[in-house]
Scaffold this active site. Structure first.
Site, PDB file in Angstrom:
ATOM      1  N   CYS A 155      11.040-108.964  45.037  1.00  0.00           N
ATOM      2  CA  CYS A 155       9.756-108.333  45.364  1.00  0.00           C
ATOM      3  C   CYS A 155       9.911-107.311  46.495  1.00  0.00           C
ATOM      4  O   CYS A 155       9.340-106.221  46.441  1.00  0.00           O
ATOM      5  CB  CYS A 155       8.712-109.384  45.705  1.00  0.00           C
ATOM      6  SG  CYS A 155       9.199-110.579  46.978  1.00  0.00           S
ATOM      7  N   ASN A 156      10.703-107.640  47.514  1.00  0.00           N
ATOM      8  CA  ASN A 156      10.960-106.677  48.584  1.00  0.00           C
ATOM      9  C   ASN A 156      11.722-105.472  48.052  1.00  0.00           C
ATOM     10  O   ASN A 156      11.444-104.324  48.418  1.00  0.00           O
ATOM     11  CB  ASN A 156      11.781-107.324  49.701  1.00  0.00           C
ATOM     12  CG  ASN A 156      11.064-108.457  50.396  1.00  0.00           C
ATOM     13  OD1 ASN A 156       9.843-108.512  50.405  1.00  0.00           O
ATOM     14  ND2 ASN A 156      11.811-109.365  50.981  1.00  0.00           N
TER      15      ASN A 156
END
Length: 342
Positions: A149-150
């Site tokens: 996600c990052n």
């Protein structure tokens, strides 16, 4: 046509998010839910917010008849995921949400995740799941590796700028804030309410965060030479959301135009008017990513800010977007719900 879907790891946050999204999908039916630690339980008892849905009970993976499944989402932890996927039918379409197939180089995988890769046959066919940049490969894939996600947030902000040669590749600073659900549902002392609330802290300092492996792999491939970003993640006391603030050397107006031209046809990426900044409040619970650009008081520097929901666009929403492509369904199906506000 209706496709039968299995979700492995359905008792975790990304598993529950997949169920929520598929509830609004016209062409998918959840046929099996795997969750070894909670096998035998009803989803209504594991996730009461899903009690209105007609869902199968949680079972062990061994109890699932995969001959009846068209596509399987694997929402298991890294290391476990590769071991499970190696045992699944070779013809089964799979979207993996773990880190196990993101890094193409097995030595890089061992470096960042601490164990040898145990499914190299499957790794060889895996396609990196950043939909907007690997769309054609995903359509033809059997196995898609969902991004971190990052890593997704930072790439949405930076990939177009590296491609266009608009920024100094040796001076990229990525300051990122992530909500607590990004750490998963397992009980951890540092995630207790009394330990986390009313505070805000940096972690994985000095370039130790595992998603750096994805940044290194993807940015270096685009640039044709090694690119290393300076990256510091922070844990914020919120349930959902990622906000990435990226500091670069380059012309801010040119950067804004490059992002606009890259994403103008993308249904889920919204580049804000120049000078506006996004907020995690405005994308919560949705598959949208908002990107803003502004100049800095220091001439020749720019600030790019990107916001997305780590559980949706950063994980389960991205997974469903990829599954739609793999099954020949409209890419946006089940994903056009508006963000939750307030």
């Amino acid at each position: 046509m209706t496709y039968n879907i299995a979700i492995l790891g359905a008792s975790g946050y990304t598993g529950a998010e997949l169920i929520r999204l598929i509830a609004g999908h016209s062409s998918m039916k959840i046929k099996a839910l795997g969750g070894n630690s909670k096998a035998g339980q009803r989803m209504a008892s594991v996730f009461p917010h899903l009690r209105h849905m007609d869902l199968p009970d949680l079972v062990t993976m061994e109890e699932i008849d995969f001959s009846q499944i068209d596509l399987c989402f694997c929402a298991l932890p890294h290391k476990t995921s590769q071991e499970v996927i190696a045992k699944l039918p070779k013809t089964l379409k799979i979207v993996d949400l773990s880190a196990d197939f993101r890094l193409r180089d097995p030595e890089e995988y061992q470096r960042w995740y601490g164990n040898p890769h145990a499914a190299m046959e499957q790794q060889a066919e895996a396609v990196y799941g950043l939909t907007e940049f690997y769309r054609d490969e995903i359509r033809a894939a059997r196995l898609v590796a969902g991004t971190g996600c990052n890593a997704a947030t930072g790439q949405f902000a930076l990939r177009p700028l590296i491609t266009a040669g608009l920024i100094d590749l040796d001076d990229i600073i990525l300051d990122l804030k992530c909500a607590v659900s990004g750490a998963g549902r397992a009980l951890k002392e540092n995630l207790l309410h009394a330990e986390l609330s009313e505070g805000y802290h940096a972690y994985a300092l000095g370039g130790t965060h595992r998603h750096l492996g994805e940044f290194d792999q993807e940015f270096s491939a685009i640039a044709g030479r090694p690119v290393k970003v300076q990256f510091t993640p922070h844990l914020m006391p919120a349930n959902r959301g990622i906000l990435a603030t990226v500091y670069v050397k380059g012309d801010a107006q040119a950067i804004h135009k490059a992002l606009q031209s890259t994403y103008v046809e993308e249904p889920f990426i919204d580049v804000l008017p120049f000078g506006e900044a996004p907020s995690t409040r405005h994308i919560r619970g949705s598959n949208f990513c908002h990107i803003g650009v502004t100049g800095d008081r220091i001439e020749g520097r720019a600030i790019v800010v990107a916001a997305l929901d780590n559980l949706t666009k950063g994980s389960s929403g991205q997974a469903l977007q990829n599954a739609n492509l793999m099954l020949g369904i409209e890419e946006t199906e089940g994903l056009m719900m508006a963000p939750l506000f307030p």
